[in-house]
Each structure stands twice: as structure tokens, then as C-alpha cells.
Design a protein around this motif. Structure first.
Motif, PDB file in Angstrom:
ATOM      1  N   SER A 172     -16.087 -12.596-107.045  1.00  0.00           N
ATOM      2  CA  SER A 172     -16.756 -13.705-107.871  1.00  0.00           C
ATOM      3  C   SER A 172     -17.561 -12.949-109.189  1.00  0.00           C
ATOM      4  CB  SER A 172     -18.217 -13.737-107.394  1.00  0.00           C
ATOM      5  OG  SER A 172     -19.329 -12.972-107.273  1.00  0.00           O
ATOM      6  N   ASP A 173     -17.762 -13.272-110.102  1.00  0.00           N
ATOM      7  CA  ASP A 173     -18.290 -12.946-111.486  1.00  0.00           C
ATOM      8  C   ASP A 173     -19.429 -12.117-111.355  1.00  0.00           C
ATOM      9  OD1 ASP A 173     -16.175 -14.453-112.783  1.00  0.00           O
ATOM     10  OD2 ASP A 173     -17.068 -15.988-113.429  1.00  0.00           O
ATOM     11  N   GLU A 174     -20.183 -12.156-110.211  1.00  0.00           N
ATOM     12  CA  GLU A 174     -21.395 -12.263-109.342  1.00  0.00           C
ATOM     13  C   GLU A 174     -21.327 -10.695-108.913  1.00  0.00           C
ATOM     14  OE1 GLU A 174     -22.080 -16.570-109.808  1.00  0.00           O
ATOM     15  OE2 GLU A 174     -21.032 -14.856-109.318  1.00  0.00           O
ATOM     16  N   ALA A 175     -20.249 -10.576-108.501  1.00  0.00           N
ATOM     17  CA  ALA A 175     -19.670  -9.508-107.883  1.00  0.00           C
ATOM     18  C   ALA A 175     -19.088  -8.495-109.146  1.00  0.00           C
ATOM     19  CB  ALA A 175     -18.427  -9.478-106.715  1.00  0.00           C
ATOM     20  N   LYS A 176     -18.824  -8.800-109.161  1.00  0.00           N
ATOM     21  CA  LYS A 176     -17.780  -8.159-111.072  1.00  0.00           C
ATOM     22  C   LYS A 176     -19.373  -7.345-111.386  1.00  0.00           C
ATOM     23  CE  LYS A 176     -13.908 -11.066-111.152  1.00  0.00           C
ATOM     24  NZ  LYS A 176     -13.451 -12.274-112.031  1.00  0.00           N
ATOM     25  N   ALA A 177     -19.881  -8.598-112.084  1.00  0.00           N
ATOM     26  CA  ALA A 177     -21.407  -7.964-112.876  1.00  0.00           C
ATOM     27  C   ALA A 177     -22.014  -6.423-112.020  1.00  0.00           C
ATOM     28  CB  ALA A 177     -22.145  -8.757-112.725  1.00  0.00           C
ATOM     29  N   LEU A 178     -22.559  -6.783-110.333  1.00  0.00           N
ATOM     30  CA  LEU A 178     -22.881  -5.691-110.088  1.00  0.00           C
ATOM     31  C   LEU A 178     -22.268  -3.879-110.124  1.00  0.00           C
ATOM     32  CD1 LEU A 178     -23.580  -7.474-107.027  1.00  0.00           C
ATOM     33  CD2 LEU A 178     -24.908  -6.094-108.416  1.00  0.00           C
ATOM     34  N   GLY A 179     -20.314  -4.326-110.582  1.00  0.00           N
ATOM     35  CA  GLY A 179     -20.051  -3.143-110.552  1.00  0.00           C
ATOM     36  C   GLY A 179     -18.515  -2.948-109.641  1.00  0.00           C
ATOM     37  N   VAL A 180     -18.049  -4.247-108.474  1.00  0.00           N
ATOM     38  CA  VAL A 180     -17.235  -4.063-107.976  1.00  0.00           C
ATOM     39  C   VAL A 180     -15.956  -4.447-108.108  1.00  0.00           C
ATOM     40  CG1 VAL A 180     -16.415  -4.943-105.572  1.00  0.00           C
ATOM     41  CG2 VAL A 180     -19.017  -5.212-105.930  1.00  0.00           C
TER      42      VAL A 180
END
Length: 422
Positions: free
Chosen positions: A42-50
Motif C-alpha cells: 500500500s502507499d502507507e507501506a511504501k512511505a515506511l520504506g518497504v
């Protein structure tokens, strides 16, 4: 006639969110077979650097602390949701080319007097309303530009989800902001050759000398240049091209060291592959079985095995293919090896009928086909796998791990969404 490229946003994650609204706004990832690597974020996971492809164990601590929701891949659900999205697009426009599980090209023919941007918004809104899957839509005069427009629509967070590149100003701006390796059909290897020639962006490529590009990237590169200039060279392929091969493979949930278990796994793969042949009315002339040990184990222990069989008569009959696959597995298998993956490939495909008969083929194929068709009817009515070849069996200890898989909400009666209070 402009093209629209409809791209499902973070498709696997979006499918999970359709049936679990609590996931909205949370960091979500989907991991591959055996819960190995991240294959959707998800975009939120991308924002966490995953990062895409990162091994799951590297994000396990964050996930277990509640920072990331993790799901095992649920391909039955994703495949069915993809069919629903594509069917929805087909109700809006008559010409749809399914490009991948989460992308489709649509020819906007202007029915109803709609402008391209308005028609694209209608597509997006209808897909979201009917399936719950959010999309980004790019509109442009060519398929290559439509892919570029869809990327731009996806990057615009909080925007309408539609990017229309039918006017010169926005088109030039989008070309200038797109790196050459991000152009559809270019890729890393071709990008290196172009950068050596001073071509850095999609705008540079659109202005490049077509003959020089053809010299470096062949005719396909010249076609990309013309597409970027607004000249449509890639027509819509509403009818999918015939399959050239069918492959079914799995990574095992644990090491397989016994021939009998390997043959059971290979028989299972052959059964699945035969079903795909029957669905597409094809028959195979060649069958190949492959297997391999752990690619990430000690280098000296890695090993592969394979065996190929030329079939005497092109066939889609599961009873035949399972037998040939089991025999080929026996030839490829080596005692003492710890196998972690295997698969079956069906090659040299041809239309099932008419098929060239063999001079010494004495099998009663009509009777065998009636049996297979009866089994298909039973499985369609009672559930997949109700009746299957004995070699396949019903207990599969080698099956991939999927401890975090969600329910197959749309394809299994016993896994339907239950909204009743606990």
C-alpha cells in the motif's frame, strides 16, 4: 480515437481492502508463495520504506508490532477480482485489451458525445462502484503515451485519478518529467544504450532521430519514438493472442526428499495445467518437468533437474498428462537432494481439434474425453478437486505456506464474507 490505460492501484492490496474495510489507511503488504518476499504494498507501506521484493523476515518485526498488516498471496481472489474489473470495463466500452491482471487498454470511441477525460472518469468511477477497486486512468493518442499518462495519474496523490495527455502542453511536460527507462518498452538495457547517446528523458526520445534509434534499439525502438510523437503504431488487441505454453509451478512449504511425494506434486501441477489447456481449447505436444533445490542455500548444494517428453499425440487429457508428468519426474529426480521447487511446462501448443492422430495410438480418446468432461461437470457443481486423478491425492504436505492468507471470498462457498455479528 484515444486510448485509455486503466491501472488498478496496488491491486493485490486493494483486493484485500475490498473485503476488510479496517485496512483503509493502514500499511499493508502482500507476500509471495511461502510468505517469502513482498510483492505488493500500500502507499502507507511504501512511505515506511518497504521495498518491492524485500524478504518478509526483514519487515517481520514491524509487522508483529502492529505497524504493517501482512497477507499471504491469495491468487484465487485476485484472479477473480481481475475478471470482475475487466468485465466492468467491457460494459462501458466495446473494445478492451486485457494487458495484465491489473491493467487494460480501452479504446474510447466517443459514444454518447463524451470527451476523453469525461469518459475516463466514468470508467474509473464505475469500476470503483462495482468492484471496490481504485484505479488510475491515463488517456492519450497512443498506447505508449497512455501508459505514461497512467503513471502520472498514479503519482498525483489526492487527484482525480485521471491524466489526459491529448493537448500539447501537458504532454510535453509529462514527457520531460519521465526518465527514459520508465517509458513502456524501453527497460534498463535499452535505457543504457540511449543514455550513451545522450537521451535522458521521454521528451529526448520523442525528439531523437528515428534512424539512430533504430540502429540502437531495432525497429521496436523506432516504433516507440513514433508512439511518443503521437503516431499510433500499436493497435488494440481485443482478442488475446493464443498461448504458446502453459506453466504451473510452486515453491514447496518444506523440502521434498522422496520421489513419491515429488511425483504427487508434479501430478498436481499437471492437473492444473491440463485444466488451463481445456479452458483455452488447446492441446500440448511436449511436456517438461523441472525441479530445483534451495536457490538461497549453500552454493555447492544448489542443483536443478529436468526431463522433457514428446507426446505421441497432442492432448489436453489430464489422465495422460498426469502419467507423463509422473514418469518425467522419475527421470529428473535424484535421491539425496532436498528440493524446494518444481513445476510442469506444456509446450508446442495447438488447437485441440483437429489433432493429428498417431499411427500406433490405440487409446480410446473419445471415451477418455467423456470421462474428463464428466469429472469437470462434477467439480464445477461440487467444488474444485472433488474428483481428481488418484496420483494427485488429497493431502499435500509440500503445499506452500500461506499462514496469513485471507479467505477466497468470491470463489469458495465455504469462505464467503460473513457479516453476521459474532
Amino acid at each position: 480515437m484515444p486510448f485509455a490505460l486503466v491501472d488498478c492501484n496496488n491491486f493485490y492490496v486493494s483486493c484485500e481492502r475490498v473485503f476488510d474495510p479496517r485496512l483503509a489507511g493502514r500499511a499493508v503488504v502482500v507476500v509471495s508463495n511461502n510468505d517469502g518476499c513482498v510483492i505488493a504494498r500500500s502507499d502507507e507501506a511504501k512511505a515506511l520504506g518497504v521495498r518491492m521484493g524485500v524478504p518478509f523476515f526483514r519487515v517481520r518485526d514491524v509487522a508483529e508490532a502492529g505497524g504493517i498488516e501482512v497477507f499471504s498471496s491469495n491468487y484465487a481472489l485476485y484472479g477473480d477480482m481481475s475478471r470482475r474489473v475487466m468485465a466492468t470495463l467491457g460494459t462501458c466500452e466495446p473494445a478492451v485489451e486485457v494487458y495484465s491482471i491489473d491493467e487494460a487498454f480501452v479504446a474510447l470511441d466517443g459514444r454518447g458525445g463524451c470527451e476523453p477525460g469525461e469518459a475516463a472518469l466514468t470508467l474509473r468511477e464505475k469500476v470503483l462502484r462495482w468492484t471496490g477497486v481504485p484505479t488510475s486512468v491515463g488517456v492519450a493518442p497512443t498506447k505508449t503515451l497512455a501508459k505514461l499518462a497512467a503513471r502520472a495519474a498514479r503519482r498525483e496523490a489526492g487527484g482525480p485519478g485521471v491524466c489526459c495527455l491529448t493537448e500539447a502542453g501537458p504532454l510535453e511536460e509529462a514527457l520531460a518529467s519521465t526518465a527514459v527507462e520508465d517509458v513502456w518498452g524501453v527497460g534498463p538495457a535499452r535505457a543504457r544504450a540511449l543514455r550513451e547517446a545522450g537521451v535522458e528523458t521521454a521528451l529526448d526520445l520523442s525528439r531523437a532521430d528515428e534512424r539512430r534509434v533504430r540502429g540502437r534499439l531495432t525497429v521496436a525502438g523506432a516504433r516507440i519514438v513514433r508512439e511518443l510523437r503521437g503516431e499510433s503504431c500499436l493497435p488494440l488487441e481485443a482478442c488475446p493472442r493464443p498461448r504458446k505454453s502453459v506453466t504451473v509451478s510452486r515453491s514447496f512449504g518444506r523440502e521434498v526428499t522422496a520421489l513419491a511425494e515429488m511425483q504427487q506434486a508434479v501430478a498436481f501441477f499437471a492437473e492444473k495445467a491440463a485444466a488451463k489447456l481445456r479452458r483455452d481449447h488447446l492441446a500440448a505436444r511436449v511436456l517438461s518437468v523441472f525441479m530445483q533445490t534451495d536457490r538461497f542455500g549453500p552454493e555447492e548444494e544448489y542443483a536443478e533437474g529436468a526431463a522433457t517428453v514428446g507426446l505421441p499425440v497432442p492432448t489436453d487429457l489430464v489422465t495422460e498428462l498426469v502419467g507423463y508428468a509422473s514418469a518425467a519426474a522419475g527421470r529428473a529426480f535424484r535421491e539425496g537432494r532436498r528440493y524446494r521447487k518444481a513445476g510442469v511446462m506444456l509446450l508446442d501448443l495447438a488447437p485441440r481439434s483437429p489433432a493429428q492422430a498417431g499411427l500406433f495410438d490405440d487409446r480410446d480418446r473419445e471415451r477418455a474425453r467423456r470421462v474428463v468432461e464428466a469429472v469437470d461437470r462434477i467439480n464445477a457443481a461440487m467444488g474444485a478437486g472433488t474428483v481428481r486423478p488418484a496420483r494427485v491425492g488429497f493431502r499435500h504436505g509440500w503445499q506452500p505456506r500461506a499462514g496469513r492468507r485471507s479467505q477466497r471470498y468470491t470463489t469458495r462457498w465455504d469462505e464467503l464474507l460473513n457479516l453476521s455479528p459474532a
